[in-house]
Design an enzyme around this catalytic site. Sequence first.
Site, PDB file in Angstrom:
ATOM      1  N   CYS D 158     -38.839 -46.017  -1.803  1.00 30.64           N
ATOM      2  CA  CYS D 158     -39.128 -44.581  -1.701  1.00 30.64           C
ATOM      3  C   CYS D 158     -39.375 -43.927  -3.056  1.00 30.64           C
ATOM      4  O   CYS D 158     -40.233 -43.053  -3.182  1.00 30.64           O
ATOM      5  CB  CYS D 158     -38.016 -43.855  -0.952  1.00 30.64           C
ATOM      6  SG  CYS D 158     -36.344 -44.243  -1.493  1.00 30.64           S
ATOM      7  N   HIS D 260     -37.132 -36.811  -2.929  1.00 30.44           N
ATOM      8  CA  HIS D 260     -36.943 -37.329  -4.283  1.00 30.44           C
ATOM      9  C   HIS D 260     -37.815 -36.525  -5.248  1.00 30.44           C
ATOM     10  O   HIS D 260     -39.024 -36.388  -5.041  1.00 30.44           O
ATOM     11  CB  HIS D 260     -37.373 -38.799  -4.354  1.00 30.44           C
ATOM     12  CG  HIS D 260     -36.467 -39.748  -3.641  1.00 30.44           C
ATOM     13  ND1 HIS D 260     -35.280 -39.375  -3.053  1.00 30.44           N
ATOM     14  CD2 HIS D 260     -36.583 -41.096  -3.426  1.00 30.44           C
ATOM     15  CE1 HIS D 260     -34.703 -40.448  -2.524  1.00 30.44           C
ATOM     16  NE2 HIS D 260     -35.467 -41.489  -2.719  1.00 30.44           N
TER      17      HIS D 260
END
Lengths: 371, 371, 371, 371
Positions: D158, D260
């Site tokens: 990710c 993120h």
Amino acid sequence: MQPLDERQIQVGVLGATGTVGQRFIVLLAEHPFFVIRALGASARSAGKTYAKAVNWKQTSPIPTIVRDTIVNECTPDQFAECSVIFSGLDADAAGDIEKAFRDADHAVFSNAKNYRRDPLVPLIVPLANPGHLNMVHQQRSLHSPPLQKGFIVTNANCSTTAYVVPLAALEKSFGPIESCIVTTMQAISGGGYPGVPSLDIMDNIIPYISGEEEKIEWETLKILGGITEADDGTKTFDMHAKNPLRISASCNRVPVIDGHTECVSVRFKRRPPPSPQQVREAMAAYTPDIQAVGCPSAPRHAIFVHEEVDRPQPRLDRYYQNGAGVSVGRVRQCAVLDVKFVVLANNVSIGAATSSILNAELAVMKGYVNY
Amino acid sequence: MQPLDERQIQVGVLGATGTVGQRFIVLLAEHPFFVIRALGASARSAGKTYAKAVNWKQTSPIPTIVRDTIVNECTPDQFAECSVIFSGLDADAAGDIEKAFRDADHAVFSNAKNYRRDPLVPLIVPLANPGHLNMVHQQRSLHSPPLQKGFIVTNANCSTTAYVVPLAALEKSFGPIESCIVTTMQAISGGGYPGVPSLDIMDNIIPYISGEEEKIEWETLKILGGITEADDGTKTFDMHAKNPLRISASCNRVPVIDGHTECVSVRFKRRPPPSPQQVREAMAAYTPDIQAVGCPSAPRHAIFVHEEVDRPQPRLDRYYQNGAGVSVGRVRQCAVLDVKFVVLANNVSIGAATSSILNAELAVMKGYVNY
Amino acid sequence: MQPLDERQIQVGVLGATGTVGQRFIVLLAEHPFFVIRALGASARSAGKTYAKAVNWKQTSPIPTIVRDTIVNECTPDQFAECSVIFSGLDADAAGDIEKAFRDADHAVFSNAKNYRRDPLVPLIVPLANPGHLNMVHQQRSLHSPPLQKGFIVTNANCSTTAYVVPLAALEKSFGPIESCIVTTMQAISGGGYPGVPSLDIMDNIIPYISGEEEKIEWETLKILGGITEADDGTKTFDMHAKNPLRISASCNRVPVIDGHTECVSVRFKRRPPPSPQQVREAMAAYTPDIQAVGCPSAPRHAIFVHEEVDRPQPRLDRYYQNGAGVSVGRVRQCAVLDVKFVVLANNVSIGAATSSILNAELAVMKGYVNY
Amino acid sequence: MQPLDERQIQVGVLGATGTVGQRFIVLLAEHPFFVIRALGASARSAGKTYAKAVNWKQTSPIPTIVRDTIVNECTPDQFAECSVIFSGLDADAAGDIEKAFRDADHAVFSNAKNYRRDPLVPLIVPLANPGHLNMVHQQRSLHSPPLQKGFIVTNANCSTTAYVVPLAALEKSFGPIESCIVTTMQAISGGGYPGVPSLDIMDNIIPYISGEEEKIEWETLKILGGITEADDGTKTFDMHAKNPLRISASCNRVPVIDGHTECVSVRFKRRPPPSPQQVREAMAAYTPDIQAVGCPSAPRHAIFVHEEVDRPQPRLDRYYQNGAGVSVGRVRQCAVLDVKFVVLANNVSIGAATSSILNAELAVMKGYVNY
């Protein structure tokens, strides 16, 4: 501004740049028959496009239809074409402005606290007491001069809204509630923007919210009470007087972004009281008029009753039904009163803008506002 | 290991690597007369130095005196020189191990739940019912064979500890409490380590903690109840039977690191009940025996009564008096019961390790443990 | 106000009710030779006792010695007996007020940004460049009229302070650094009170702090640079000009209460560069003058070097040494520059009030302030 | 299970009860042509209905179409009718199981790390290197025996996915990047469930995620590199070898639920490098093939470039385009490398399940999977 068809109603939003105003705009941008026609905010914002005026804090982008709308000051002449006015104004501005719009014969649906205690203004939680809307006739007729179309309807404080829905369901099934102790754990978004400083609430609880306990204790009586009619036809909100209801609230601010969670214990007048299972069933079966008359923003479940032992939880359940219903869980016996349970409501949806919109939809359905 | 003088007592810590065990070590490392002599943990840790065995999570470094101590398994032969044993064991291990230490004639002060409901084991909140310590005589004499020095004393669940201190103060001043509704907002550290996953509690409330409400409702009766003596001299915890006490608890986990906040409403037997001001004064003046006999870890204020309208708050008040007292605020009338207030206690201090240490200090002061 | 002995120095605190001011008071209340004599704040607070004027947000109670002190306005005549003035003023007030105090011959230690870029004012991170203090002579002599005792010394921005300490250690051991990329994750307390709204930072990162990157990039050059002396004896801060140093900072606000964490990559002029192990050793061995001359608030470890792979962490490490040192961890090779590491500093301690106090202690030790 | 029309493709989900599996189910339940046919999980869940087996953690209810689906073990014979297999398995199970499904001639789209470094398995970030899909031919033909339909395609970690999209856009417009320093601030959901204990991350930063920096530094080379073809037609991922690319990553876990955020500095081979404005324009204009071929889950903006100085922010921007694109902001000069910016990606959407689904859509569009 999109073109109108004949089934559409033009609306204005006051306090359009604020927290509640932004939420009104998100919801109205996709509404089946309300169409945003005008936006009002403070003099500081007036004259700018909405995109320039607002400090947008929603997780979806600013709706295209309002991005370039010029924001007005909150004066009725700027909103002449709006049949319905939604007010997300702060209390310090709402008093005079909402009155001016009513006097100019607008139907005003307010999220502010200013007129909640007015003896002619319905305080309506749409999932609890939609019937109070009929006080609008008297509000108009006692106005000087009498109003043709104007009125003010308020919705309740967000923390009141949450727990009064299951209380209404319980009174409908089991008769009067005699007393109720409620402890709230309220989200930071209930305090508006900028609201609670992060230094005050991160890793913390604030066991006090100014004025909140008084609001809950008072508003509940008006909402759950009936309307009495004197011999001369004058109607009065009876404040649950025939069956006195004692409410004790303790309000806490908690580090949750959206969603008020409330622990509720109730005692019924009826002896023996209903069992927890009967309570669960009554809540799950509860269908307020707002659903019956077909309000498009009404949730399918006014009260969703959770079976899991650890629900409802704000982060997981606040978005259910787009935040338009309330969630109840942990219905069980109370060793001091009769029954206790947990209720969750999305304070920025059903606890604020969604309730105003539902009240306006109801007013349309009932003929208080015309197309 | 530091040298002993004659006023020092050697102690062992069981479950030394766990959350409560770490807290025991921080507190005991600076204790005026308890000296850490041995550390016990699971077989996985045994044989390692403490610094290697522990996943240290305190904000102060590992105390020098235990860094290089070799961790033992939790068997009494490794703790022969320890007059006092502090247990921070988990419930799944505590039952057998604590019994083994008592049978080996150790004085065991346990933070685990296993023996709290034992009819011979005192369940002592040191700021509430230190007098229950005298049940230790009967616990020893009914043991087979009778014990000379061994016994088990437990402290209460952290959420019970918090609110039972003001309840004890109120009963002392105003006589029996008849009923009490308490809603807790409990810190994540109450769940141990690793405890609550961050995905479950960030921006969230979990309105359920397994077994917690039952613990509060049961433990309160044992703690606030008296000890009755039969004609043959047999003593029994009376569970507040002479004046039945109904408790209703609702427990919530909240995103706070340390410090349990609880909203409490109480109804007294006495009519008219004391006023909020009388309640405030009684709490502020409350002096449990633990202070009178000079326990060194006792707080100066058993109950600190806040005047500010928005206190106590966990982040600001949990460290006061090193977490050894409780804080109360917002004492006011309750429209359903008599009086309501907010109480805060540091769950890892007075709610856990500090209470065990205070109980042990009391046992020393009262002669149940010898130098 | 406590009585003075001859080794004590009376001090005043400006901005005493603010976040930094509160921290000054907590630290000074227990100081071995500084004694709080006067408190200054805005006109709104002047005339009140400190306890009434302040919205106290520290986790320890207001120190007894200042509770009833009457707060003054920030004018030098109210601070005549104070040899040392600590300023926690906001930038909008600090410029004029600090100048007025210097002109009145006070030694002013400021946490504000206003005079950091003044070519006569030392910008001192006490663990990095205490030697810059000697610019005070020139500051006094070029003043009109020349000053006998007055001067201003500033400390750096909190995010600069954190990473410049290991940079200073590295330059001391390995010579000039050529370039450095630093990414900060800064605590909310760095923004003062009320500071960041909770709605903006809970469950969020704000990848921007106004002016912060510029401060880091500029202040670092002044701090790590030397002082050059012209033929006429005039001294100038050289801004690291002999070995140009390029700094690139990216600043983020994160939901952490106290403690700035910074990821740093550096490239040395020296080829080959030092290894990570050499860097670790140089940092651990680093001893700034502030320790050598015996400043009482100096940490034992200017830089504590962690061996654990996942440290430093703000919640666990920010209180170490009362927040007076910095923590470094994860020293390893950088595939782009030479070496990278993580640094943590307590922004409200060494990043603010503690640095001002250390600078004042140094000035006392070096004879710039007299008893 | 809903009825199929001829344009629908039946799919299975492995690891269906896990965090990524739940996300697959939410997305696939509304997919225009993928239809969930079978669910696989561990032996502990097999035989139960999905609603019973799963600890559902999504904010929308369990989709009706899978509530009563019986969960299978992860063996190919239970998935015979599924042309496409989505794997949300943990790394400890994914190796053997994904291989077994490929050997049984299924097209497997995996979110696990096990095959990312396999020289025959494409590691595809759909917004960056969809062209690598053609390695599937060789993967099939070199299999023993050769496969007709089976293959494995993985998506990236990710944190790699987030920043590699703007890097791909930059290389497309400006040629090779020479070096890049990236500092990540990663959400807790990236660690799966239960993942990070709340005691470790509330009010904290953990400046370390096991294996994460190595993944970013290695995966970026495979993704941004090309495919070289030997004289015998054998294809090899070239790991960006012709223009060596140095990556330095620093990874941090932060108290953010989803999303993120990464601070990125890059240096181009091209001198002079592009200006920040050119970089902004190139990113905004970037159109990966995944959009061109009409994948229904592709975002409209692969990269949304923010103009506001303080964006992107995870809480406000992670839901944009249902989390399928990435957001970039703060594009500006870097004083050490050339240009720096902030990138945000929703780690549970484009950073995980959405990428697998996009890869599968691409495989359908390109004819690697048949209806």
